[in-house]
Motif scaffolding. Structure first.
Motif, PDB file in Angstrom:
ATOM      1  N   ILE A 236      38.763  38.119  33.123  1.00  0.00           N
ATOM      2  CA  ILE A 236      39.873  38.187  34.071  1.00  0.00           C
ATOM      3  C   ILE A 236      41.205  37.958  33.363  1.00  0.00           C
ATOM      4  CG2 ILE A 236      40.887  37.115  36.116  1.00  0.00           C
ATOM      5  CD1 ILE A 236      37.930  36.531  36.981  1.00  0.00           C
ATOM      6  N   THR A 237      41.266  36.966  32.497  1.00  0.00           N
ATOM      7  CA  THR A 237      42.493  36.678  31.752  1.00  0.00           C
ATOM      8  C   THR A 237      42.904  37.877  30.908  1.00  0.00           C
ATOM      9  OG1 THR A 237      41.919  34.331  31.679  1.00  0.00           O
ATOM     10  CG2 THR A 237      43.563  35.095  30.101  1.00  0.00           C
ATOM     11  N   GLN A 238      41.938  38.453  30.210  1.00  0.00           N
ATOM     12  CA  GLN A 238      42.245  39.609  29.366  1.00  0.00           C
ATOM     13  C   GLN A 238      42.620  40.831  30.202  1.00  0.00           C
ATOM     14  OE1 GLN A 238      39.590  40.228  25.967  1.00  0.00           O
ATOM     15  NE2 GLN A 238      38.911  38.110  26.226  1.00  0.00           N
ATOM     16  N   ALA A 239      42.010  40.975  31.375  1.00  0.00           N
ATOM     17  CA  ALA A 239      42.390  42.077  32.262  1.00  0.00           C
ATOM     18  C   ALA A 239      43.854  41.931  32.683  1.00  0.00           C
ATOM     19  CB  ALA A 239      41.480  42.113  33.483  1.00  0.00           C
ATOM     20  N   CYS A 240      44.245  40.714  33.027  1.00  0.00           N
ATOM     21  CA  CYS A 240      45.647  40.458  33.407  1.00  0.00           C
ATOM     22  C   CYS A 240      46.591  40.800  32.252  1.00  0.00           C
ATOM     23  CB  CYS A 240      45.829  38.997  33.824  1.00  0.00           C
ATOM     24  SG  CYS A 240      45.101  38.585  35.419  1.00  0.00           S
ATOM     25  N   GLN A 241      46.250  40.360  31.056  1.00  0.00           N
ATOM     26  CA  GLN A 241      47.080  40.651  29.885  1.00  0.00           C
ATOM     27  C   GLN A 241      47.175  42.156  29.649  1.00  0.00           C
ATOM     28  OE1 GLN A 241      45.049  38.382  26.848  1.00  0.00           O
ATOM     29  NE2 GLN A 241      46.154  36.501  27.359  1.00  0.00           N
ATOM     30  N   LYS A 242      46.050  42.845  29.788  1.00  0.00           N
ATOM     31  CA  LYS A 242      46.009  44.288  29.543  1.00  0.00           C
ATOM     32  C   LYS A 242      46.867  45.030  30.568  1.00  0.00           C
ATOM     33  CE  LYS A 242      43.970  46.711  26.582  1.00  0.00           C
ATOM     34  NZ  LYS A 242      44.741  46.980  25.346  1.00  0.00           N
ATOM     35  N   VAL A 243      46.802  44.608  31.820  1.00  0.00           N
ATOM     36  CA  VAL A 243      47.621  45.238  32.864  1.00  0.00           C
ATOM     37  C   VAL A 243      49.098  45.103  32.519  1.00  0.00           C
ATOM     38  CG1 VAL A 243      48.376  45.003  35.265  1.00  0.00           C
ATOM     39  CG2 VAL A 243      45.935  45.050  34.731  1.00  0.00           C
ATOM     40  N   LEU A 244      49.529  43.900  32.174  1.00  0.00           N
ATOM     41  CA  LEU A 244      50.940  43.670  31.859  1.00  0.00           C
ATOM     42  C   LEU A 244      51.366  44.418  30.598  1.00  0.00           C
ATOM     43  CD1 LEU A 244      51.138  39.867  32.727  1.00  0.00           C
ATOM     44  CD2 LEU A 244      52.070  41.784  34.061  1.00  0.00           C
ATOM     45  N   GLU A 245      50.510  44.420  29.568  1.00  0.00           N
ATOM     46  CA  GLU A 245      50.838  45.117  28.316  1.00  0.00           C
ATOM     47  C   GLU A 245      50.898  46.625  28.514  1.00  0.00           C
ATOM     48  OE1 GLU A 245      47.870  44.136  25.402  1.00  0.00           O
ATOM     49  OE2 GLU A 245      48.374  42.001  25.449  1.00  0.00           O
ATOM     50  N   ASP A 246      49.842  47.186  29.078  1.00  0.00           N
ATOM     51  CA  ASP A 246      49.745  48.641  29.167  1.00  0.00           C
ATOM     52  C   ASP A 246      50.733  49.265  30.139  1.00  0.00           C
ATOM     53  OD1 ASP A 246      47.712  48.272  27.358  1.00  0.00           O
ATOM     54  OD2 ASP A 246      46.227  49.448  28.452  1.00  0.00           O
ATOM     55  N   THR A 247      51.180  48.495  31.116  1.00  0.00           N
ATOM     56  CA  THR A 247      52.158  49.030  32.060  1.00  0.00           C
ATOM     57  C   THR A 247      53.568  48.533  31.743  1.00  0.00           C
ATOM     58  OG1 THR A 247      51.952  47.244  33.689  1.00  0.00           O
ATOM     59  CG2 THR A 247      50.384  49.089  33.865  1.00  0.00           C
ATOM     60  N   LYS A 248      53.701  47.834  30.619  1.00  0.00           N
ATOM     61  CA  LYS A 248      54.987  47.276  30.194  1.00  0.00           C
ATOM     62  C   LYS A 248      55.623  46.431  31.305  1.00  0.00           C
ATOM     63  CE  LYS A 248      55.784  51.025  26.925  1.00  0.00           C
ATOM     64  NZ  LYS A 248      54.424  51.452  26.887  1.00  0.00           N
ATOM     65  N   GLY A 249      54.764  45.714  32.030  1.00  0.00           N
ATOM     66  CA  GLY A 249      55.229  44.822  33.088  1.00  0.00           C
ATOM     67  C   GLY A 249      55.612  45.516  34.384  1.00  0.00           C
ATOM     68  N   GLU A 250      55.492  46.850  34.437  1.00  0.00           N
ATOM     69  CA  GLU A 250      55.852  47.573  35.659  1.00  0.00           C
ATOM     70  C   GLU A 250      54.853  47.295  36.780  1.00  0.00           C
ATOM     71  OE1 GLU A 250      56.635  51.718  35.026  1.00  0.00           O
ATOM     72  OE2 GLU A 250      57.793  51.281  33.223  1.00  0.00           O
ATOM     73  N   ILE A 251      53.606  47.072  36.410  1.00  0.00           N
ATOM     74  CA  ILE A 251      52.585  46.725  37.396  1.00  0.00           C
ATOM     75  C   ILE A 251      52.189  45.282  37.115  1.00  0.00           C
ATOM     76  CG2 ILE A 251      50.273  47.218  38.272  1.00  0.00           C
ATOM     77  CD1 ILE A 251      50.706  50.141  37.482  1.00  0.00           C
ATOM     78  N   LYS A 252      52.242  44.483  38.154  1.00  0.00           N
ATOM     79  CA  LYS A 252      51.994  43.053  38.000  1.00  0.00           C
ATOM     80  C   LYS A 252      50.762  42.574  38.766  1.00  0.00           C
ATOM     81  CE  LYS A 252      56.890  41.906  37.303  1.00  0.00           C
ATOM     82  NZ  LYS A 252      57.164  43.098  36.620  1.00  0.00           N
ATOM     83  N   HIS A 253      50.062  43.486  39.408  1.00  0.00           N
ATOM     84  CA  HIS A 253      48.924  43.098  40.234  1.00  0.00           C
ATOM     85  C   HIS A 253      47.671  43.880  39.839  1.00  0.00           C
ATOM     86  CE1 HIS A 253      52.390  41.859  42.646  1.00  0.00           C
ATOM     87  NE2 HIS A 253      51.599  40.874  43.035  1.00  0.00           N
TER      88      HIS A 253
END
Length: 185
Positions: A64-81
């Motif tokens: 879960i932690t890595q999924a959160c990091q991947k979401v923020l990294e890959d979307t450059k913070g545009e997607i936060k959820h």
């Protein structure tokens, strides 16, 4: 209503359907021992207790932690959820579970992207992708077809490709015709 995990604050948030923020949906396999999977009740705890509960389920917490990091990294913070069935559905609430199951296709369809996490796939050799147990689940077909964009990650969260670049590998294991796999693109 949808419940999402905020990837920045690591907290659950609820939204009315018309107010849904953009989100990434995580497709994954549950832990062999379901008691070792982080679930809604773990995440809904106050921060101190939540940390304690997550520490008792290290593999799932790491996912879960890595999924959160991947979401923020890959979307450059545009997607936060992100939406992850284990933490965003109250599994012990029959009404909520039934509603979630009945709206699963729509949840995948409305996600900006689906990250398929293959926890049992150590390699980056995509020729053997079909050996992952991810393909043995009952939800695999809809998780391949519903989202417009599906990206596949190995157990180290290394990108393997997406459903367009992995078409050959993806159509062979679940025996799905390419036109259905790519129809949402």
């Amino acid at each position: 209503m949808i419940r999402l995990l905020n990837a920045e604050s690591f907290t659950l948030q609820q939204f009315k359907d018309e107010e849904n923020p953009p989100y990434v949906i995580i497709s994954h396999r549950w832990a062999e021992d379901p008691s070792q999977e982080v679930v809604y009740d773990d995440m809904a705890q106050p921060p101190e207790l939540r940390s304690f509960r997550l520490a008792s389920k290290p593999a799932s917490a790491s996912k879960i932690t890595q999924a959160c990091q991947k979401v923020l990294e890959d979307t450059k913070g545009e997607i936060k959820h992100l939406w992850l069935d284990t933490v965003c559905i109250k599994q012990d609430n029959p009404m909520e579970l039934s509603t979630a199951i009945n709206s699963m296709y729509r949840l995948y369809q409305e996600a900006r992207v689906c990250f398929a996490y293959l926890s049992d796939f150590p390699s980056t050799e995509v020729q053997t992708l079909g050996q992952s147990d991810w393909f043995n689940r009952g939800w695999t077909l809809q998780e391949l077809i519903a989202p417009r964009k599906v990206q596949f990650f190995n157990r180290d969260w290394r990108l393997l490709g997406d459903k367009r670049t992995l078409t050959k590998e993806l159509t062979s294991r679940p025996n799905i015709d390419e036109k259905y796999l790519l129809s949402t693109l």
